[in-house]
Write a protein that holds these residues in place. Structure first.
Motif, PDB file in Angstrom:
ATOM      1  N   ARG A   1      75.743  12.215  16.340  1.00  0.00           N
ATOM      2  CA  ARG A   1      75.606  13.274  17.334  1.00  0.00           C
ATOM      3  C   ARG A   1      75.247  14.612  16.677  1.00  0.00           C
ATOM      4  O   ARG A   1      74.408  15.357  17.186  1.00  0.00           O
ATOM      5  CB  ARG A   1      76.894  13.414  18.141  1.00  0.00           C
ATOM      6  CG  ARG A   1      77.144  12.283  19.100  1.00  0.00           C
ATOM      7  CD  ARG A   1      78.541  12.380  19.709  1.00  0.00           C
ATOM      8  NE  ARG A   1      78.847  11.276  20.579  1.00  0.00           N
ATOM      9  CZ  ARG A   1      78.677  11.276  21.892  1.00  0.00           C
ATOM     10  NH1 ARG A   1      78.217  12.358  22.496  1.00  0.00           N
ATOM     11  NH2 ARG A   1      78.978  10.225  22.617  1.00  0.00           N
ATOM     12  N   ALA A   2      75.896  14.914  15.556  1.00  0.00           N
ATOM     13  CA  ALA A   2      75.601  16.165  14.840  1.00  0.00           C
ATOM     14  C   ALA A   2      74.156  16.165  14.344  1.00  0.00           C
ATOM     15  O   ALA A   2      73.459  17.180  14.438  1.00  0.00           O
ATOM     16  CB  ALA A   2      76.571  16.363  13.682  1.00  0.00           C
ATOM     17  N   ASP A   3      73.696  15.022  13.845  1.00  0.00           N
ATOM     18  CA  ASP A   3      72.313  14.913  13.389  1.00  0.00           C
ATOM     19  C   ASP A   3      71.340  15.115  14.544  1.00  0.00           C
ATOM     20  O   ASP A   3      70.344  15.831  14.412  1.00  0.00           O
ATOM     21  CB  ASP A   3      72.096  13.544  12.734  1.00  0.00           C
ATOM     22  CG  ASP A   3      70.702  13.396  12.169  1.00  0.00           C
ATOM     23  OD1 ASP A   3      70.335  14.197  11.283  1.00  0.00           O
ATOM     24  OD2 ASP A   3      69.971  12.478  12.611  1.00  0.00           O
ATOM     25  N   GLU A   4      71.640  14.521  15.685  1.00  0.00           N
ATOM     26  CA  GLU A   4      70.788  14.679  16.870  1.00  0.00           C
ATOM     27  C   GLU A   4      70.725  16.146  17.305  1.00  0.00           C
ATOM     28  O   GLU A   4      69.639  16.672  17.592  1.00  0.00           O
ATOM     29  CB  GLU A   4      71.308  13.817  18.017  1.00  0.00           C
ATOM     30  CG  GLU A   4      70.492  13.966  19.285  1.00  0.00           C
ATOM     31  CD  GLU A   4      71.051  13.190  20.460  1.00  0.00           C
ATOM     32  OE1 GLU A   4      70.272  12.952  21.405  1.00  0.00           O
ATOM     33  OE2 GLU A   4      72.250  12.851  20.467  1.00  0.00           O
ATOM     34  N   VAL A   5      71.873  16.808  17.342  1.00  0.00           N
ATOM     35  CA  VAL A   5      71.900  18.218  17.729  1.00  0.00           C
ATOM     36  C   VAL A   5      71.112  19.052  16.724  1.00  0.00           C
ATOM     37  O   VAL A   5      70.333  19.931  17.113  1.00  0.00           O
ATOM     38  CB  VAL A   5      73.361  18.722  17.866  1.00  0.00           C
ATOM     39  CG1 VAL A   5      73.411  20.238  17.980  1.00  0.00           C
ATOM     40  CG2 VAL A   5      74.031  18.073  19.071  1.00  0.00           C
TER      41      VAL A   5
END
Length: 125
Positions: free
Chosen positions: A100-104
């Motif tokens: 999720r952090a990578d996507e954001v």
């Protein structure tokens, strides 16, 4: 600049914040209190800076706040790695949070590039 509520990246950053909060509240080791605080601080900084930057009056200011949000994403990713090393959060939860952090982060980068392109187009006019 505009209302931040219509930014998909802001929705994703808020969803990440909720998930990190759930994970942090499950950390029981008292000696990891600073890590818990840092996880929440860096994660809260991501949507906060996106929203604050969106409310600024210039694209250059918005870009500056996107840079801060992107830096906070990197900080969160590092702290998630530390949480993994400390075995503070289950691996499946950490994997989900890291994705999720990578996507954001990728979404912030994409938005940054659009703002930069808009600024360059203004300079060419």
């Amino acid at each position: 600049m505009g209302n931040p509520s219509n930014l998909v990246v802001l929705d994703k950053a808020h969803a990440l914040l909720e998930r990190v909060n759930e994970a942090v509240t499950s950390i029981r080791q008292s000696h990891l209190g600073d890590l818990k605080k840092q996880l929440m601080k860096s994660d809260l900084s991501i949507p906060s800076n996106i929203a604050e930057g969106r409310r600024k009056t210039s694209k250059r200011e918005f870009l500056r706040f996107l840079d801060i949000a992107l830096g906070s994403t990197g900080e969160l990713e590092t702290q998630l790695r530390a949480a993994k090393d400390c075995r503070a959060i289950p691996l499946d939860v950490l994997s989900d949070l890291a994705k999720r952090a990578d996507e954001v982060g990728k979404m912030i980068n994409g938005l940054r590039q659009r703002v930069i392109d808009d600024l360059n187009a203004q300079d060419d006019e």
